[in-house]
Design an enzyme around this catalytic site. Sequence first.
Site, PDB file in Angstrom:
ATOM      1  N   CYS A   1       0.388  10.398  24.665  1.00  0.00           N
ATOM      2  CA  CYS A   1      -1.084   9.880  24.406  1.00  0.00           C
ATOM      3  C   CYS A   1      -1.842  10.684  25.694  1.00  0.00           C
ATOM      4  O   CYS A   1      -1.266  11.567  26.075  1.00  0.00           O
ATOM      5  CB  CYS A   1      -1.160   8.369  24.623  1.00  0.00           C
ATOM      6  SG  CYS A   1      -0.927   7.778  26.189  1.00  0.00           S
TER       7      CYS A   1
ATOM      8  N   ASN B   1      -0.499   8.984  29.255  1.00  0.00           N
ATOM      9  CA  ASN B   1       0.653   8.332  29.596  1.00  0.00           C
ATOM     10  C   ASN B   1       0.790   7.181  30.431  1.00  0.00           C
ATOM     11  O   ASN B   1       1.727   6.931  31.209  1.00  0.00           O
ATOM     12  CB  ASN B   1       1.576   9.672  30.134  1.00  0.00           C
ATOM     13  CG  ASN B   1       3.277   9.383  29.991  1.00  0.00           C
ATOM     14  OD1 ASN B   1       4.024   9.611  30.726  1.00  0.00           O
ATOM     15  ND2 ASN B   1       3.645   8.403  28.993  1.00  0.00           N
TER      16      ASN B   1
ATOM     17  N   CYS C   1      -1.237   4.016  29.276  1.00  0.00           N
ATOM     18  CA  CYS C   1      -1.578   2.878  28.421  1.00  0.00           C
ATOM     19  C   CYS C   1      -0.567   2.888  27.125  1.00  0.00           C
ATOM     20  O   CYS C   1       0.229   2.046  27.125  1.00  0.00           O
ATOM     21  CB  CYS C   1      -2.927   3.029  27.933  1.00  0.00           C
ATOM     22  SG  CYS C   1      -3.996   2.711  29.363  1.00  0.00           S
ATOM     23  N   ARG C   2      -1.124   3.819  25.988  1.00  0.00           N
ATOM     24  CA  ARG C   2      -0.566   3.581  24.999  1.00  0.00           C
ATOM     25  C   ARG C   2       0.934   4.156  24.931  1.00  0.00           C
ATOM     26  O   ARG C   2       1.847   3.345  24.323  1.00  0.00           O
ATOM     27  CB  ARG C   2      -1.430   4.396  24.087  1.00  0.00           C
ATOM     28  CG  ARG C   2      -2.590   3.655  23.775  1.00  0.00           C
ATOM     29  CD  ARG C   2      -3.427   4.708  22.862  1.00  0.00           C
ATOM     30  NE  ARG C   2      -3.948   5.764  23.593  1.00  0.00           N
ATOM     31  CZ  ARG C   2      -4.550   6.766  23.206  1.00  0.00           C
ATOM     32  NH1 ARG C   2      -5.173   6.596  21.727  1.00  0.00           N
ATOM     33  NH2 ARG C   2      -5.082   7.776  23.766  1.00  0.00           N
ATOM     34  N   SER C   3       1.360   5.299  25.331  1.00  0.00           N
ATOM     35  CA  SER C   3       2.727   6.011  25.150  1.00  0.00           C
ATOM     36  C   SER C   3       3.667   5.346  25.832  1.00  0.00           C
ATOM     37  O   SER C   3       4.714   5.017  25.324  1.00  0.00           O
ATOM     38  CB  SER C   3       2.517   7.617  25.384  1.00  0.00           C
ATOM     39  OG  SER C   3       2.176   7.598  26.485  1.00  0.00           O
TER      40      SER C   3
ATOM     41  N   ASP D   1      -7.208   4.117  22.222  1.00  0.00           N
ATOM     42  CA  ASP D   1      -6.995   3.983  23.722  1.00  0.00           C
ATOM     43  C   ASP D   1      -7.773   2.689  24.169  1.00  0.00           C
ATOM     44  O   ASP D   1      -8.867   2.548  24.216  1.00  0.00           O
ATOM     45  CB  ASP D   1      -7.813   5.238  24.339  1.00  0.00           C
ATOM     46  CG  ASP D   1      -7.232   5.483  25.875  1.00  0.00           C
ATOM     47  OD1 ASP D   1      -6.852   4.264  26.381  1.00  0.00           O
ATOM     48  OD2 ASP D   1      -7.858   6.498  26.273  1.00  0.00           O
TER      49      ASP D   1
END
Length: 158
Positions: A13, A16, A18-20, A130
């Site tokens: 993302c 690196n 939050c999401r990934s 995000d």
Amino acid sequence: MAAEGTRSVLFVCLGNICRSPIAEAVFRKLVADQNISDKWSIDSAATSTYEIGNPPDYRGQNCMKKHGITMNHIARQITKDDFLTFDYILCMDDSNLRDLNRKVNQVKNSKAKIELLGSYDPQKQLIIEDPYYGNDSDFETVYEQCMRCCKAFLEKAH
Ligand SMILES: *[C@@H]1O[C@H](CO)[C@@H](O)[C@H](O)[C@H]1NC(C)=O
Ligand SMILES: *[C@@H]1O[C@H](CO)[C@@H](O)[C@H](O)[C@H]1NC(C)=O
């Protein structure tokens, strides 16, 4: 070098944090639950340099704790080598996809299959937004999307 028969996936993302790392932790958990951790090499990375060296966002950490999933990651940026070593590079939104496609153009012999993680979602939510400027429920949504997509990806990929 990964052992023969081993697969590899890199979740990507923007930052690196939050999401990934959530996707990475969820996938590690699924693979561990099936006792096939030795068959997978799993990591996550950023397209940008913004958060290099930082741990995951505390809201994501709380979300994962709530679900009893271990998350240990320090943000790093994707490298040229990643395109040569990972079988799959799975990202979160169209902006990630554009950045990755621009980067892969500078790499010879990339073997990575670059896809949206959301393309595996049985509920067809293609984009994982995000949650950085959002609240806890946005992180929960990311977790749920990652769980659905990672389950489907694992079934398809092994
Ligand atoms: C994984 O291993 C544990 C402990 O040996 C066992 O209880 C469990 O049933 C296994 N799970 C699968 C999916 O094989
Ligand atoms: C999070 O924000 C959304 C709108 O931005 C709102 O509808 C929702 O109630 C908020 N949830 C929590 C848990 O604060």
